[in-house]
Design a protein around this motif. Structure first.
Motif, PDB file in Angstrom:
ATOM      1  N   GLN A  41       0.829  -1.199   0.000  1.00 63.36           N
ATOM      2  CA  GLN A  41       0.000   0.000   0.000  1.00 63.36           C
ATOM      3  C   GLN A  41       0.865   1.250   0.000  1.00 63.36           C
ATOM      4  O   GLN A  41       0.606   2.204  -0.727  1.00 63.36           O
ATOM      5  CB  GLN A  41      -0.908  -0.017   1.240  1.00 63.36           C
ATOM      6  N   LEU A  71      -8.525  17.512   8.126  1.00 65.06           N
ATOM      7  CA  LEU A  71      -8.183  16.385   7.261  1.00 65.06           C
ATOM      8  C   LEU A  71      -6.777  15.900   7.588  1.00 65.06           C
ATOM      9  O   LEU A  71      -5.968  16.672   8.103  1.00 65.06           O
ATOM     10  CB  LEU A  71      -8.303  16.761   5.782  1.00 65.06           C
ATOM     11  N   ARG A  72      -6.517  14.654   7.321  1.00 63.36           N
ATOM     12  CA  ARG A  72      -5.207  14.091   7.655  1.00 63.36           C
ATOM     13  C   ARG A  72      -4.158  14.517   6.632  1.00 63.36           C
ATOM     14  O   ARG A  72      -4.482  14.880   5.502  1.00 63.36           O
ATOM     15  CB  ARG A  72      -5.307  12.562   7.730  1.00 63.36           C
ATOM     16  N   LYS A 115      -2.194  12.867   4.852  1.00 65.06           N
ATOM     17  CA  LYS A 115      -2.173  12.069   3.625  1.00 65.06           C
ATOM     18  C   LYS A 115      -3.076  12.688   2.562  1.00 65.06           C
ATOM     19  O   LYS A 115      -2.704  12.774   1.392  1.00 65.06           O
ATOM     20  CB  LYS A 115      -2.645  10.652   3.964  1.00 65.06           C
ATOM     21  N   GLU A 116      -4.266  13.143   3.004  1.00 62.61           N
ATOM     22  CA  GLU A 116      -5.188  13.752   2.046  1.00 62.61           C
ATOM     23  C   GLU A 116      -4.704  15.145   1.651  1.00 62.61           C
ATOM     24  O   GLU A 116      -4.853  15.557   0.504  1.00 62.61           O
ATOM     25  CB  GLU A 116      -6.599  13.842   2.636  1.00 62.61           C
ATOM     26  N   PRO A 164      -8.378  14.100 -10.182  1.00 61.14           N
ATOM     27  CA  PRO A 164      -8.302  13.410  -8.899  1.00 61.14           C
ATOM     28  C   PRO A 164      -9.071  12.095  -8.957  1.00 61.14           C
ATOM     29  O   PRO A 164     -10.183  12.035  -9.461  1.00 61.14           O
ATOM     30  CB  PRO A 164      -8.960  14.388  -7.930  1.00 61.14           C
ATOM     31  N   THR A 165      -8.445  11.061  -8.516  1.00 59.08           N
ATOM     32  CA  THR A 165      -9.078   9.747  -8.582  1.00 59.08           C
ATOM     33  C   THR A 165      -9.504   9.252  -7.207  1.00 59.08           C
ATOM     34  O   THR A 165     -10.458   8.507  -7.096  1.00 59.08           O
ATOM     35  CB  THR A 165      -8.115   8.721  -9.194  1.00 59.08           C
ATOM     36  N   PRO A 217     -11.152   8.651  -3.744  1.00 55.94           N
ATOM     37  CA  PRO A 217     -12.475   9.045  -3.243  1.00 55.94           C
ATOM     38  C   PRO A 217     -12.403  10.126  -2.164  1.00 55.94           C
ATOM     39  O   PRO A 217     -13.311  10.931  -2.038  1.00 55.94           O
ATOM     40  CB  PRO A 217     -13.038   7.739  -2.680  1.00 55.94           C
ATOM     41  N   GLU A 218     -11.277  10.148  -1.423  1.00 52.80           N
ATOM     42  CA  GLU A 218     -11.147  11.164  -0.371  1.00 52.80           C
ATOM     43  C   GLU A 218     -11.075  12.562  -0.991  1.00 52.80           C
ATOM     44  O   GLU A 218     -11.694  13.495  -0.500  1.00 52.80           O
ATOM     45  CB  GLU A 218      -9.895  10.924   0.473  1.00 52.80           C
TER      46      GLU A 218
END
Lengths: 107, 649
Positions: A6, A93-94, A96-97, A51-52, A54-55
């Protein structure tokens, strides 16, 4: 040490996205990832062309659309999430996003 | 005949935390749970509304969503509702888009999707009182013209504008009765995954709609004023304040409830003595009523003040908007274990009761993450554990002098019990995420609602609902269990020496009863944890519900005293219980701690298992949940008791 697949695919995704952004003709010299943006500063949000994840889509739907004014209010403790003001609301938001968005400095 | 026609429906649709449920409560007079946190409503709720024209409509409160492209189960409910796929298809629906007027732009995104459906639509701008306080004027007429749908501005808190909404709904109902065929065309375009350009286009459209609609009546630009978040979310002060909030909560849980609990306790034992005096000494009925029902149910009712204070705190945290801030502060830990940021509210409602908490996991998008949250939620100490903690702490730790003069040992013990539950939940979640339900670390996308003053009327309402639920449980499950337990403790009856019973004979009688025999059968399993056969009976009985442990002890010690002495409270009975072999008290601090840890970790709740089964749609997960929690509880108590005994406590 084993690296989870991942993490690798995430890295590849980020790499592809950064290449895509570099190819954009109007890239502002003072453009930064939202996750690296300084606290308390305001900037113009720039989204990636396609953007792909979902977040990202969810965040777009919540008003983080290209060209909107965004302010990074603060970061959470212990490397926690980001607190931003955008589109008249406050979101968290985290990291990563946040790394999937770019912010253009306002001079 | 038109009178038997199915009532038309009014669907309340909107963004999370836009105030749909509060409007629903206003319209229907019902008292559904509301809070200042996105995603409190996870299922649809229906109620009746009587219109001024005597027509009746059914109001449906749907879970909040940011978009008609649904990702989680609660959002799917909303989308289905909007498309008319819920309920019989002959009903005509009016969609009331509930729009938070303080965040018009973001809220209009969903409205723009709803407009595409070409269904009867009505815009209700809520929170107008806040908008006016901010000095903003919204030209509803202009907005209504641009969207070509009726727009009503209202405030569910003050009730201003509700009448106008009723008039609009009424007009639609009248139109419905004139119209024969309700239009139910489904526009499927918005249900596809939207593209980024689609979203951007919609927001551009919204900009056009909003041009000239918002007018700032305060001319001077606002200076940067003091913001509570600067302290409450501060890197250093934020976590300190969070700890302080919880410390105050437990300290007041302990100190504030004690006088009330003592009062109820004395009242019950006074009442019991009066009832007792009406019956002859040996009457079985008298024993059933006083030793069985009054001691059993009474010992549980004592804990109502604790429950009330717990829900007062949870309510204030929810309504003020601090809950979302706590999510922000603690998210790092949640993401480290691989929990979704949205798991915070289910976990926190686990402090109240695991059943609604498990239902609240519907807001989590990924199925695996949702299952992890469901599996660990019952580890959070629910309010049913409070009576057990409360009883044992009051009996064993209450006499200890406060630490540093102001921290009660009891409060500290209680705090650590909650802490153990939280640590266990996080630990198990990390393990599950690593080995069983593997997947990427989920995201956290959460809206931070503005701070609001808690509304005391709804807070009182919520506390009362909780107390009522608790009382109802005491009147049904616990009452039935106490009668069964009384029977198990009383029979087989030793008929030979009826007249003069001394304390030891009564003890022997209880030990030889069915319940006593059962307890002794189990005793070897729990003896390594420091529990005797009496506690074993309690543990067995609490598989019906955790509070039954307290009533079991109540019944047991109620029967266990000789008739001539005055009745002791359960707390005193526990303090005076002596182990006949060693001559030492049965409830040492170590045994009490071991017992509390067992209770904090063990799965002893049928309703929770049923909820897990319902949400996971399989028997595998509740079975797994039951086994891992029971094993974990046994191991932790075992480790504590053996280590403690070895150290000489």
């Amino acid at each position: 040490m084993q690296i989870p697949p991942q993490a690798i695919s995430n890295q590849i995704n980020i790499l592809i996205m950064s290449i895509k952004t570099k190819m954009r003709p109007f890239r502002h010299p003072k453009e930064q990832r939202l996750s690296d943006f300084p606290c308390g500063k305001e900037g113009i949000l720039r989204t990636l062309p396609a953007p792909t994840s979902p977040e990202v889509l969810r965040l777009l739907e919540m008003g983080m659309v290209d060209g909107s004014l965004i302010k990074l209010l603060r970061r959470g403790p212990f490397g926690g999430p980001l607190h931003v003001a955008v589109c008249g609301t406050q979101l968290c938001l985290r990291q990563k996003e946040a790394a999937l968005f770019f912010v253009q400095w306002i001079d | 005949m038109d009178t038997f026609k199915i009532k038309p429906r009014v669907l309340l649709v909107g963004n999370p935390n836009a105030g749909k449920t509060m409007l629903f409560n206003r319209l229907t007079g019902l008292k559904a749970h509301v809070a200042n946190y996105p995603g409190i409503t996870v299922d649809l709720r229906e109620g009746n509304l009587n219109l001024p024209s005597k027509n009746q409509v059914c109001v449906v409160d749907l879970p909040g969503t940011y978009s008609l492209y649904s990702r989680s189960e609660d959002e799917t409910v909303t989308v289905k509702g909007v498309l008319g796929q819920l309920g019989p298809s002959s009903i005509s629906d009016l969609i009331v888009a509930v729009v938070d007027a303080t965040q018009l732009k973001r809220n209009l995104y969903l409205v723009s999707q709803l407009l595409d459906l070409k269904k009867p639509l009505l815009l209700a701008l809520t929170m107008m009182d806040e908008v006016q306080r901010q000095g903003i004027e919204i030209k509803t007429l202009l907005l209504s013209q641009r969207l070509s749908v009726p727009v009503v501005s209202l405030s569910s808190v003050t009730g201003v504008g509700i009448d106008a909404l009723l008039v609009e709904i009424d007009q639609w109902v009248k139109l419905q009765t004139a119209q024969v065929e309700p239009s139910r065309s489904t526009h499927s375009q918005t249900l596809h995954k939207p593209s980024a350009t689609d979203i951007t286009k919609r927001y551009q459209q919204i900009e056009v709609w909003l041009q000239g609609v918002l007018k700032n009546t305060i001319k001077t630009p606002k200076k940067k004023r003091f913001c509570a978040d600067d302290i409450l979310l501060h890197l250093f002060w934020g976590p300190i304040f969070l700890i302080l909030v919880f410390a105050v909560m437990f300290e007041s849980l302990f100190l504030g409830a004690t006088p009330f609990m003592n009062g109820i306790e004395n009242g019950i034992s006074y009442f019991s003595n009066i009832v007792r005096s009406f019956f002859p000494d040996d009457s079985l009925i008298g024993s059933l009523i006083t030793d069985g029902i009054i001691s059993g149910v009474g010992s549980v009712i004592v804990f109502i003040p604790l429950i009330a204070i717990l829900f007062l705190f949870i309510g204030v945290l929810e309504d003020s908007g601090y809950l979302a801030r706590a999510t922000f502060l603690l998210d790092r830990f949640m993401s480290k274990v691989g929990l979704s940021g949205r798991a915070f509210v289910p976990l926190l409602s686990g402090f109240a009761c695991a059943v609604p908490a498990i239902m609240a996991t519907r807001v989590i998008e990924s199925k695996k993450d949702r299952f992890v949250t469901i599996l660990v939620t019952p580890l959070m100490s629910c309010s049913a554990r409070l009576p057990i903690y409360g009883l044992l702490i009051a009996a064993v730790f209450a006499s200890a002098p406060p630490l540093w003069g102001f921290i009660e040992i009891g409060a500290l013990v209680m705090l650590s019990m909650y802490g153990i539950g939280i640590i266990a939940a996080f630990g198990v979640a990390a393990l599950l995420k690593r080995f069983v339900l593997k997947g990427p670390t989920p995201s956290l996308i959460l809206e931070l609602p503005p701070y609001r003053m808690p509304r005391w009327s709804s807070l009182a309402q919520n506390i009362w609902t909780r107390i009522w639920l608790f009382l109802r449980e005491a009147g049904t499950v616990i009452l039935a269990m106490t009668i069964i337990l009384w029977g198990l403790f009383t029979f087989p009856r030793n008929e030979t020496q009826q007249t003069t019973k001394n304390q030891s004979e009564i003890q022997a009688q209880i030990k030889n009863s069915y319940a006593g025999q059962l307890g002794q059968l189990i005793e070897p399993v729990v003896a390594p944890l420091g529990f005797d056969w009496k506690i074993s009976v309690g543990i067995l009985s609490s598989f019906a519900a955790r509070e039954v442990f307290v009533s079991t002890l109540g019944v047991m010690y109620g029967l266990g005293h000789s008739q001539d002495e005055t009745k002791m409270t359960l707390k005193e009975a526990i303090q005076n219980d002596i182990n006949p072999q060693t001559g030492k008290p049965v409830y040492t601090p170590l045994v009490a701690l071991s017992l509390m840890i067992f209770y904090s970790l063990a799965m002893q709740c049928m309703s929770t298992l049923a909820a897990t089964k319902k949400e996971t749609k399989s028997w595998r997960w509740p079975a797994f949940q039951f086994s891992y929690m029971t094993v974990l509880a046994w191991l932790c108590s075992f480790a504590l008791f053996q280590a403690g005994s070895a150290l000489g406590f």
